[in-house]
Design an enzyme around this catalytic site. Sequence first.
Site, PDB file in Angstrom:
ATOM      1  N   ILE A  11       0.798  -1.267  -0.024  1.00  0.00           N
ATOM      2  CA  ILE A  11       0.006   0.045  -0.128  1.00  0.00           C
ATOM      3  C   ILE A  11       0.709   1.235  -0.092  1.00  0.00           C
ATOM      4  O   ILE A  11       0.499   2.462  -0.629  1.00  0.00           O
ATOM      5  CB  ILE A  11      -0.996   0.033   1.173  1.00  0.00           C
ATOM      6  CG1 ILE A  11      -1.873  -1.302   1.016  1.00  0.00           C
ATOM      7  CG2 ILE A  11      -1.737   1.306   1.373  1.00  0.00           C
ATOM      8  CD1 ILE A  11      -2.907  -1.195  -0.073  1.00  0.00           C
ATOM      9  N   LYS A  63       1.705  -7.199   9.331  1.00  0.00           N
ATOM     10  CA  LYS A  63       0.703  -7.734   8.964  1.00  0.00           C
ATOM     11  C   LYS A  63       0.147  -9.291   8.794  1.00  0.00           C
ATOM     12  O   LYS A  63      -0.974  -9.810   8.500  1.00  0.00           O
ATOM     13  CB  LYS A  63       0.075  -7.065   7.469  1.00  0.00           C
ATOM     14  CG  LYS A  63       1.060  -7.575   6.242  1.00  0.00           C
ATOM     15  CD  LYS A  63       0.683  -6.938   5.074  1.00  0.00           C
ATOM     16  CE  LYS A  63       1.231  -7.435   3.764  1.00  0.00           C
ATOM     17  NZ  LYS A  63       0.600  -7.070   2.604  1.00  0.00           N
ATOM     18  N   ILE A  70      -3.324   3.599   7.977  1.00  0.00           N
ATOM     19  CA  ILE A  70      -3.945   2.566   7.223  1.00  0.00           C
ATOM     20  C   ILE A  70      -4.211   1.038   8.110  1.00  0.00           C
ATOM     21  O   ILE A  70      -3.336   0.739   8.723  1.00  0.00           O
ATOM     22  CB  ILE A  70      -3.068   1.992   5.951  1.00  0.00           C
ATOM     23  CG1 ILE A  70      -2.279   3.245   5.472  1.00  0.00           C
ATOM     24  CG2 ILE A  70      -3.618   0.709   5.113  1.00  0.00           C
ATOM     25  CD1 ILE A  70      -3.508   4.143   4.693  1.00  0.00           C
ATOM     26  N   LYS A 127      -9.072  -7.098  10.170  1.00  0.00           N
ATOM     27  CA  LYS A 127      -8.559  -8.034  11.182  1.00  0.00           C
ATOM     28  C   LYS A 127      -8.842  -7.223  12.674  1.00  0.00           C
ATOM     29  O   LYS A 127      -8.571  -7.903  13.593  1.00  0.00           O
ATOM     30  CB  LYS A 127      -7.362  -8.615  10.915  1.00  0.00           C
ATOM     31  CG  LYS A 127      -7.275  -9.592   9.699  1.00  0.00           C
ATOM     32  CD  LYS A 127      -5.970 -10.313   9.190  1.00  0.00           C
ATOM     33  CE  LYS A 127      -6.020 -11.005   8.255  1.00  0.00           C
ATOM     34  NZ  LYS A 127      -6.561 -10.254   6.873  1.00  0.00           N
ATOM     35  N   VAL A 144      -5.996  -6.722  -0.125  1.00  0.00           N
ATOM     36  CA  VAL A 144      -5.560  -6.283  -1.454  1.00  0.00           C
ATOM     37  C   VAL A 144      -5.142  -7.278  -2.106  1.00  0.00           C
ATOM     38  O   VAL A 144      -4.297  -8.018  -1.661  1.00  0.00           O
ATOM     39  CB  VAL A 144      -4.680  -4.893  -1.463  1.00  0.00           C
ATOM     40  CG1 VAL A 144      -5.405  -3.794  -0.647  1.00  0.00           C
ATOM     41  CG2 VAL A 144      -3.542  -5.288  -0.643  1.00  0.00           C
TER      42      VAL A 144
END
Length: 654
Positions: free
Chosen positions: A302, A376, A414, A418, A457
Amino acid sequence: MEHSRGARLLSRIVEAPRWVKQTTEFVSDAVALTISACSLPWMFGVSLQAMLAHPDHQILLALYVPIGLCILWWLDFYKMMIRRLDQSFIKRAIWAFLALSVLASTIYLDRTTTLKALALGVVTGGLSTGIVSLIRLLARGLLDLTETGSANAEPILIYGAGQAGTALAGSLKNDPNYRPVAFVDDDPNLHQLKVAGLPVRSSRDLDRVKERLKAHQIALAIPSLGRARRREIMEGLVDQGFEVLSVPGFSDLMSGRFEVSDLRKIDMDELLGRDVVDLTESRVHRWFDGRTVLISGAGGTIGSELARQLIRLGVARMILLDSSEPQLYEIHQELMDLELPVELIPVLGSVTDQDRLETVFAQRQIDAVFHAAAYKHVPLVETNALAGIQNNLIGTDRLAEAAGEAKVKRFTLISTDKAVRPTNVMGATKRLAELSIGAAQERHRSTIYSLVRFGNVLGSSGSVIPRFEKQIRRGGPITVTHPEITRYFMTIPEAAQLVITAGLQANGGEVFVLDMGKPVKILDLARRMITLSGEQVKDSAHPEGEIEIHFTGLRPGEKLYEELLIGEDTVETPHPKIFVAHESQISALEMAELVQDLTKSIEVSDLETAMRLIEAALPDYTPSQDVTDVMDRPRSPRDASAFGPPRVLPGGRD
């Protein structure tokens, strides 16, 4: 022997440069116009020698042939491809007949009566148009006879029997790799008819057509389709087991610039993606013109896309912050290659390094921060919990504090789906990061803080699609954790675009939630990716297939279904894909105490206390039994006394 010579000669003509073909057509049309101008006197018994000697006929030929050729040129007769003659050719032929008839009648008018001149003109124009058209139709017929293609060519269906589909069929007829066998169209008026020599079938009969014609590939040739309808058709074709090919634009097909090699397989972005708007055309996004922007995690999925889009919005200076040297180097070089008038400052460092952050903010007057840096990957963070807490929560808190102290105008976090009712450490730390943004807004009123929450994404590192692609390339099997697991998906460009837009809509403390569309079943995604690769799923119904799907069971902390909202209270914004969610927050004082206690627990590698603090702060957090960290160590009595009795935050639990 003679046939092969003729085929070779025709092949040479077909492969000749365009100007050679046009010259050939031009000469043949000149002959056709001359013949038609001489035909009438000859039919009345006048010899060719007498015609050519007569002044009136000399004038007729001198005017009619060159002007007639100009008319044909003006009507684009020399821009048409012989092998792709379609309905537009008939229209041109009618206009040519009218124009040539008027031309001939005008020439005859000074030499005979008006009625006779009109009659002679119509006959001459009709003969001319007939011969010119006949030459092209004969050439088209010869091309069809010789375009037999290769015996090994793959049968292919063409979805769309319009002009684009007809042009594509013409291009494929002599291709060694593809052999068009039928059109598929939704228009019932075309069913059971033939277009360009191929039958037109209904899309409802695709299963039967596929088996009867042994065609497992289909080319989508409807350029005018909207994205939503195009995606709907593609999904249906993929689910029916077709390998779907996409064609270029209509203008390329009709102009002859199209090459069969331009046919390409559709990808998951086309199946799941939605329209992305060009932000450079937006007046709202001109806010970034001349500004200084900092992007944390700039080398990530991102972060790098945010950099690509922001650099085109006229920012004067962009600070790229990332702890990964290879990723930072790659995005910095990519942006440098654009050669745009922007100062690029790569900063190698972590958001947890408070001194480095304060130095960066002190050296530059930063206007906006996009915080994309995070750990992440759920399984990794689940077994490296202290590192996840340090990076995702402590790092966010320190970056938000540094931005507030420097009076940055806008700060956008961002976040992830979750974070909603988390079942893993990654989600819990991202939820706490969200709460820290609300606390930062309470502390620093001069900065507009907001966060944007969305799902997966497409194509991001570690996501299922790159993993499935690698497994397919290895020949399988594809591993899916559970047959019912679903996820939300969005393309990287759309996610970045909506993050930028949402950040500009913020007034302070908003939780923005993106419209992710419908959740996608991962099992369906796996099946579609196998089909898109040209392979077949191997299961009990298709034992001859190539790729198997294995179920491995849910991983620690993994959910069957992801959510985007903690509550049900959302408000629309001016953008149809962006919503504001109203959610409970904790005070700046409570967040400061939590961060302080968690920092202490990380310093002494005390995972047990850290997890108790997180559970107390997040009533909705349901931790798994597999939370570990390689740095965790048993606490000594001295460690325990450093924290005192555990506090329970409002609404939390001990």
